[in-house]
Design a protein around this motif. Structure first.
Motif, PDB file in Angstrom:
ATOM      1  N   ILE A 271       0.973  -1.020  -0.181  1.00  0.00           N
ATOM      2  CA  ILE A 271       0.045  -0.035   0.049  1.00  0.00           C
ATOM      3  C   ILE A 271       0.887   1.339   0.128  1.00  0.00           C
ATOM      4  O   ILE A 271       0.575   2.348  -0.767  1.00  0.00           O
ATOM      5  CB  ILE A 271      -0.985  -0.198   1.197  1.00  0.00           C
ATOM      6  N   GLN A 272       1.889   1.237   0.781  1.00  0.00           N
ATOM      7  CA  GLN A 272       2.966   2.420   0.732  1.00  0.00           C
ATOM      8  C   GLN A 272       3.644   2.544  -0.644  1.00  0.00           C
ATOM      9  O   GLN A 272       3.766   3.713  -1.121  1.00  0.00           O
ATOM     10  CB  GLN A 272       3.980   2.213   1.875  1.00  0.00           C
ATOM     11  N   LEU A 273       4.045   1.250  -1.152  1.00  0.00           N
ATOM     12  CA  LEU A 273       4.792   1.374  -2.389  1.00  0.00           C
ATOM     13  C   LEU A 273       3.834   1.985  -3.375  1.00  0.00           C
ATOM     14  O   LEU A 273       4.247   2.970  -4.328  1.00  0.00           O
ATOM     15  CB  LEU A 273       5.438   0.125  -2.714  1.00  0.00           C
ATOM     16  N   ALA A 274       2.551   1.646  -3.575  1.00  0.00           N
ATOM     17  CA  ALA A 274       1.534   1.988  -4.521  1.00  0.00           C
ATOM     18  C   ALA A 274       1.319   3.699  -4.417  1.00  0.00           C
ATOM     19  O   ALA A 274       1.075   4.341  -5.447  1.00  0.00           O
ATOM     20  CB  ALA A 274       0.261   1.267  -4.495  1.00  0.00           C
ATOM     21  N   TRP A 275       1.271   3.878  -3.079  1.00  0.00           N
ATOM     22  CA  TRP A 275       0.837   5.419  -2.967  1.00  0.00           C
ATOM     23  C   TRP A 275       2.101   6.297  -3.534  1.00  0.00           C
ATOM     24  O   TRP A 275       1.896   7.265  -4.105  1.00  0.00           O
ATOM     25  CB  TRP A 275       0.585   5.809  -1.511  1.00  0.00           C
ATOM     26  N   THR A 276       3.104   5.946  -2.853  1.00  0.00           N
ATOM     27  CA  THR A 276       4.361   6.800  -3.107  1.00  0.00           C
ATOM     28  C   THR A 276       4.880   6.681  -4.571  1.00  0.00           C
ATOM     29  O   THR A 276       5.365   7.709  -5.179  1.00  0.00           O
ATOM     30  CB  THR A 276       5.599   6.549  -2.219  1.00  0.00           C
ATOM     31  N   GLY A 277       4.713   5.511  -5.225  1.00  0.00           N
ATOM     32  CA  GLY A 277       5.185   5.305  -6.447  1.00  0.00           C
ATOM     33  C   GLY A 277       4.463   5.444  -7.583  1.00  0.00           C
ATOM     34  O   GLY A 277       4.815   5.691  -8.837  1.00  0.00           O
ATOM     35  N   LEU A 278       3.030   5.554  -7.561  1.00  0.00           N
ATOM     36  CA  LEU A 278       2.182   5.781  -8.666  1.00  0.00           C
ATOM     37  C   LEU A 278       1.075   6.960  -8.347  1.00  0.00           C
ATOM     38  O   LEU A 278       0.972   7.710  -9.056  1.00  0.00           O
ATOM     39  CB  LEU A 278       1.450   4.493  -9.162  1.00  0.00           C
ATOM     40  N   VAL A 279       0.392   6.689  -7.185  1.00  0.00           N
ATOM     41  CA  VAL A 279      -0.910   7.044  -6.929  1.00  0.00           C
ATOM     42  C   VAL A 279      -0.650   8.595  -6.484  1.00  0.00           C
ATOM     43  O   VAL A 279      -1.304   9.534  -7.273  1.00  0.00           O
ATOM     44  CB  VAL A 279      -1.596   6.634  -5.930  1.00  0.00           C
ATOM     45  N   MET A 280       0.216   9.155  -5.609  1.00  0.00           N
ATOM     46  CA  MET A 280       0.316  10.356  -5.285  1.00  0.00           C
ATOM     47  C   MET A 280       0.897  11.201  -6.527  1.00  0.00           C
ATOM     48  O   MET A 280       0.402  12.157  -6.567  1.00  0.00           O
ATOM     49  CB  MET A 280       1.169  10.333  -3.961  1.00  0.00           C
ATOM     50  N   PRO A 281       2.204  10.696  -7.137  1.00  0.00           N
ATOM     51  CA  PRO A 281       2.581  11.579  -8.210  1.00  0.00           C
ATOM     52  C   PRO A 281       1.500  11.731  -9.327  1.00  0.00           C
ATOM     53  O   PRO A 281       1.350  12.938  -9.613  1.00  0.00           O
ATOM     54  CB  PRO A 281       3.514  10.592  -8.936  1.00  0.00           C
ATOM     55  N   SER A 282       0.451  10.639  -9.746  1.00  0.00           N
ATOM     56  CA  SER A 282      -0.425  10.873 -10.804  1.00  0.00           C
ATOM     57  C   SER A 282      -1.398  11.829 -10.084  1.00  0.00           C
ATOM     58  O   SER A 282      -1.898  12.831 -11.094  1.00  0.00           O
ATOM     59  CB  SER A 282      -1.119   9.516 -10.835  1.00  0.00           C
ATOM     60  N   LEU A 283      -1.777  11.885  -8.842  1.00  0.00           N
ATOM     61  CA  LEU A 283      -3.001  12.716  -8.455  1.00  0.00           C
ATOM     62  C   LEU A 283      -2.344  14.197  -8.673  1.00  0.00           C
ATOM     63  O   LEU A 283      -3.219  15.139  -8.890  1.00  0.00           O
ATOM     64  CB  LEU A 283      -3.356  12.374  -7.040  1.00  0.00           C
ATOM     65  N   ALA A 284      -1.071  14.470  -7.810  1.00  0.00           N
ATOM     66  CA  ALA A 284      -0.439  15.654  -7.949  1.00  0.00           C
ATOM     67  C   ALA A 284      -0.482  16.326  -9.418  1.00  0.00           C
ATOM     68  O   ALA A 284      -0.961  17.684  -9.537  1.00  0.00           O
ATOM     69  CB  ALA A 284       0.934  15.794  -7.313  1.00  0.00           C
ATOM     70  N   LEU A 285      -0.052  15.534 -10.321  1.00  0.00           N
ATOM     71  CA  LEU A 285       0.241  15.834 -11.843  1.00  0.00           C
ATOM     72  C   LEU A 285      -1.052  16.449 -12.182  1.00  0.00           C
ATOM     73  O   LEU A 285      -1.330  17.434 -12.997  1.00  0.00           O
ATOM     74  CB  LEU A 285       1.053  14.877 -12.484  1.00  0.00           C
ATOM     75  N   ASN A 286      -2.272  15.710 -11.946  1.00  0.00           N
ATOM     76  CA  ASN A 286      -3.510  15.869 -12.660  1.00  0.00           C
ATOM     77  C   ASN A 286      -4.242  17.146 -12.027  1.00  0.00           C
ATOM     78  O   ASN A 286      -4.628  18.051 -12.604  1.00  0.00           O
ATOM     79  CB  ASN A 286      -4.530  14.719 -12.443  1.00  0.00           C
ATOM     80  N   TYR A 287      -4.057  17.279 -10.407  1.00  0.00           N
ATOM     81  CA  TYR A 287      -4.551  18.427 -10.139  1.00  0.00           C
ATOM     82  C   TYR A 287      -3.729  19.659 -10.620  1.00  0.00           C
ATOM     83  O   TYR A 287      -4.279  20.895 -10.744  1.00  0.00           O
ATOM     84  CB  TYR A 287      -4.616  18.390  -8.552  1.00  0.00           C
ATOM     85  N   LEU A 288      -2.502  19.591 -10.639  1.00  0.00           N
ATOM     86  CA  LEU A 288      -1.547  20.616 -11.190  1.00  0.00           C
ATOM     87  C   LEU A 288      -2.141  21.102 -12.625  1.00  0.00           C
ATOM     88  O   LEU A 288      -2.168  21.934 -12.918  1.00  0.00           O
ATOM     89  CB  LEU A 288      -0.153  20.271 -11.101  1.00  0.00           C
ATOM     90  N   GLY A 289      -2.209  19.890 -13.178  1.00  0.00           N
ATOM     91  CA  GLY A 289      -2.751  20.015 -14.690  1.00  0.00           C
ATOM     92  C   GLY A 289      -3.962  20.750 -14.827  1.00  0.00           C
ATOM     93  O   GLY A 289      -4.320  21.571 -15.806  1.00  0.00           O
ATOM     94  N   GLN A 290      -5.070  20.244 -14.160  1.00  0.00           N
ATOM     95  CA  GLN A 290      -6.338  21.117 -13.986  1.00  0.00           C
ATOM     96  C   GLN A 290      -6.270  22.532 -13.700  1.00  0.00           C
ATOM     97  O   GLN A 290      -6.942  23.429 -14.507  1.00  0.00           O
ATOM     98  CB  GLN A 290      -7.123  20.350 -13.244  1.00  0.00           C
ATOM     99  N   GLY A 291      -5.154  22.825 -12.824  1.00  0.00           N
ATOM    100  CA  GLY A 291      -5.133  24.286 -12.619  1.00  0.00           C
ATOM    101  C   GLY A 291      -4.456  24.826 -13.660  1.00  0.00           C
ATOM    102  O   GLY A 291      -4.801  26.105 -14.017  1.00  0.00           O
ATOM    103  N   ALA A 292      -3.303  24.384 -14.165  1.00  0.00           N
ATOM    104  CA  ALA A 292      -2.788  25.131 -15.525  1.00  0.00           C
ATOM    105  C   ALA A 292      -3.797  25.404 -16.770  1.00  0.00           C
ATOM    106  O   ALA A 292      -3.868  26.419 -17.243  1.00  0.00           O
ATOM    107  CB  ALA A 292      -1.725  24.271 -15.938  1.00  0.00           C
ATOM    108  N   LEU A 293      -4.851  24.336 -16.709  1.00  0.00           N
ATOM    109  CA  LEU A 293      -5.636  24.351 -17.843  1.00  0.00           C
ATOM    110  C   LEU A 293      -6.836  25.676 -17.512  1.00  0.00           C
ATOM    111  O   LEU A 293      -7.001  26.383 -18.531  1.00  0.00           O
ATOM    112  CB  LEU A 293      -6.663  23.167 -17.846  1.00  0.00           C
TER     113      LEU A 293
END
Length: 650
Positions: A271-293
């Motif tokens: 669960i920790q690996l999934a969060w730090t390795g994929l989930v958290m970076p993907s969520l952060a990029l998407n929210y940043l991307g929506q803000g940029a849009l």
């Protein structure tokens, strides 16, 4: 049979904590999988809920009701708050701290409640208060189980509007159709589609990250949101209106509790690996991307998630989002089944019919009653609210209250059980409590707009669960009051004048100190006593698993009587005939084909002037009448069960 072992209260946690049942097939099969497979499974099951939050979060933050202006400073500030909320609440609180509070490998509200209760075992009143607090937190999960499928599927299907507005009229009917199909498939189990959960959600998170990254490249100024100062400025600048903004921002955190609740299925490390390795970076990029849009095109606020994609990719995006929403819904539905079974075995709900949908995975269960009640609630929510924006007002308050309860319970674990230094425990608890209180306050402002929905549902369930627990205690007291003490009865038996049948009789009871009513009826009406009589009590310990080595206790009473106690954890599946084979090593033989099970089916009679309020006693009587068959619950052979009735006043 309301005083049957299924209703037995958990025993005192002062006993040494039993180890996990090594015979549990589901647990052992899970642990034999590799780290990569477990991590993939965790991505598919654990993160479906929080992974669908980008569908609606940004749109709700800048909705007219929040009063947040759609300008560059507010966009940077709002995305900064989301990013740091994910870091502090999800990463620091859950991934780093809460995942350490495992109850013999299991997590979740009831497992944490059991840990907290064990930590204060010398203070009965405090222990009882913590148990009630934990049960209330568990009831809030059911509110989440109704709203999550509704808002996730609605939010995904609403993307059809961007393909062509003429499809708007189909959003609600199509959402209802998808949800009805999802719940109808539950009886078949998730083994077939479950193997696709991980790959689909991995594709979903990769899509989130890539779509967000493209727009970040077009407006890199949004990266200023990584500076926490902008989050502080955004919150401080809202004044009292900050609570409305927080009520929307909290949507980005929904699903955080799943990290802890599903720990027993996948383990802490995956669960920790999934969060730090994929989930958290993907969520952060998407929210940043929506803000940029939105910085480049404020008109995209109509649906900033789907506007991340070019027109040619809208339909595939809607299909993928719908698949992700279905998976997110499946996770909370399965969680509701598991939570219900735990509540039953801890003595907070009456027995219900439980079907195992997999021969290999013991954790894959299906409860028909829970399934159809959830479906009715989900369809009612979709029809009543009609859109993800309207449902967003109801979403969050149950989740944030659960987070607050988790923090309170964790205090007793870290201070009393882990013995952390007081300054460290106080500082950490105060910090997380402050965050939780702010989030609860932010959701509370939406109470009249729909926030009442999960609270009312949770309160109704809490009343039912507390009534069942209290009623069982009074029922047991009534049995003790009106019953005969077992030891003097056995010692005074006239073994010469009684006809003895050359078979074994098993009498399941909740109170092993009194003579079973079924035995007395057998003596009175049939004038016969079996050669071997087993007074059986099943106890569910407040721990997830009880090892086979701790499963059975056998006490000979003389004159062919034996007192047997079987112990299970709240994640074990009770199988009484199988467990009784262990009695042979204690000198008691229980032959399968020469044993009869005599069950006392008590009819509860509410009595004015004592015990609970009249309406609660009536509610308990109704729940008792509708409890499922005890023989099926304990896997007793149908052709060896005899039921005898009696009336008990409470």
């Amino acid at each position: 049979m309301t005083d049957a072992p299924a209703s037995q209260a958990p025993s005192s946690p002062s006993r040494p904590a039993p180890s996990r049942d090594s015979a549990d097939a589901g647990y052992q099969a899970t642990r034999r999988q590799g780290l990569a497979a477990l991590t993939l499974g965790a991505i598919g099951v654990v993160y479906g809920d929080i992974g669908t939050s980008p569908l609606y979060t940004m749109k709700e933050i800048f909705a007219p009701a929040t009063g947040v202006p759609l300008d560059a400073a507010s966009l940077i500030g709002a995305v900064s708050v989301i990013f740091w909320a994910l870091m502090l609440v999800v990463t620091l609180k859950y991934v780093v701290l809460i995942l350490r509070a495992d109850n013999h490998g299991e997590g979740g509200g009831l497992a944490l409640t059991a840990l907290a209760a064990q930590a204060v075992q010398g203070q009965p009143r405090l222990r009882h208060a913590l148990l009630l607090l934990g049960v209330f937190g568990a009831t809030l999960f059911y509110g989440d189980s109704v709203i999550t499928p509704a808002i996730s599927v609605l939010g995904a299907v609403e993307g059809l509007h961007l393909i062509t507005p003429t499809l708007d009229a189909w959003v609600v009917p199509l959402s209802v159709l998808i949800l009805v199909g999802l719940f109808a498939l539950q009886r078949h189990g998730t083994a077939v589609v479950g193997r696709w959960f991980g790959p689909v959600i991995v594709l979903w998170f990769v899509t989130l990250g890539v779509a967000g990254g493209v727009h970040i490249a077009e407006a890199p100024a949004i990266l200023a949101a990584l500076n926490p100062v902008h989050a502080w400025d955004f919150l401080a600048g809202r004044g009292w209106h900050v609570f409305a903004a927080l009520g929307a921002i909290v949507l980005a955190l929904t699903g955080a509790e799943a990290l802890y609740a599903d720990m027993g299925h996948f383990g802490r490390r995956p669960i920790q690996l999934a969060w730090t390795g994929l989930v958290m970076p993907s969520l952060a990029l998407n929210y940043l991307g929506q803000g940029a849009l939105l910085m480049n095109d404020p008109t995209a606020i109509e649906n900033p998630f789907y506007r991340l994609f070019p027109d040619a990719w809208l339909l595939p995006a809607v299909v993928l989002a719908t698949a992700a929403a279905i998976i997110a819904s499946q996770a909370v539905i399965s969680g509701a089944y598991s939570m219900t079974r735990q509540a039953i075995q801890l003595g907070f709900l009456p027995r219900m019919r439980v079907r195992h949908t997999s021969a290999r995975e013991a954790g894959q269960i299906y409860l028909p009653a829970v399934n159809w009640v959830l479906l009715a609630g989900v369809v009612a929510a979709v029809l009543h609210f009609g859109s993800s924006s309207a449902l967003a007002a109801a979403y969050g308050i149950a989740v944030t209250l659960t987070m607050l309860i988790t923090t309170l319970l964790t205090w007793f674990v870290v201070r009393r059980a882990w013995r952390l230094p007081a300054p460290l425990a106080i500082a950490a608890t105060a910090f997380f409590l402050t965050l939780d209180v702010l989030l609860v306050a932010g959701c509370a402002v939406k109470f009249l707009d729909g926030g009442w929905f999960p609270l009312v549902l949770g309160l109704l369930l809490f009343v039912a669960m507390s009534t069942w627990s209290r009623g069982r205690s009074q029922l047991l007291a009534g049995i003790r009051r009106d019953g005969l003490d077992l030891r003097p009865f056995v010692d005074g038996l006239d073994t010469v004048g009684i006809c003895r049948a050359d078979r074994t009789a098993v009498y399941p009871v909740a109170d092993p100190t009194t003579v079973p009513q079924a035995l007395l009826h057998n003596l009175k009406h049939n004038q016969v006593l079996h050669l071997t009589n087993v007074i059986l009590t099943v106890v569910f310990e407040p721990v997830p698993w009880v090892a086979m080595s701790d499963r059975i206790e056998v006490e000979p009473l003389g004159h062919g009587f034996w007192r047997v106690t079987l112990r299970y954890g709240f994640m074990n599946t009770p199988d009484v005939p199988q467990a009784l084979t262990l009695a042979a090593s204690h000198g008691l033989r229980v032959p399968v084909f020469e044993t009869s099970y005599f069950l006392s089916r008590e009819t509860v009679v509410p009595t004015p002037g004592q015990g609970m309020a009249a309406w609660r006693e009536s509610l308990f009587a109704v729940m008792s009448r509708h409890a499922s068959d005890v023989s099926a619950f304990f896997r007793l052979p149908d052709n060896a069960v005899v039921e005898l009735g009696t009336r008990v006043q409470i």
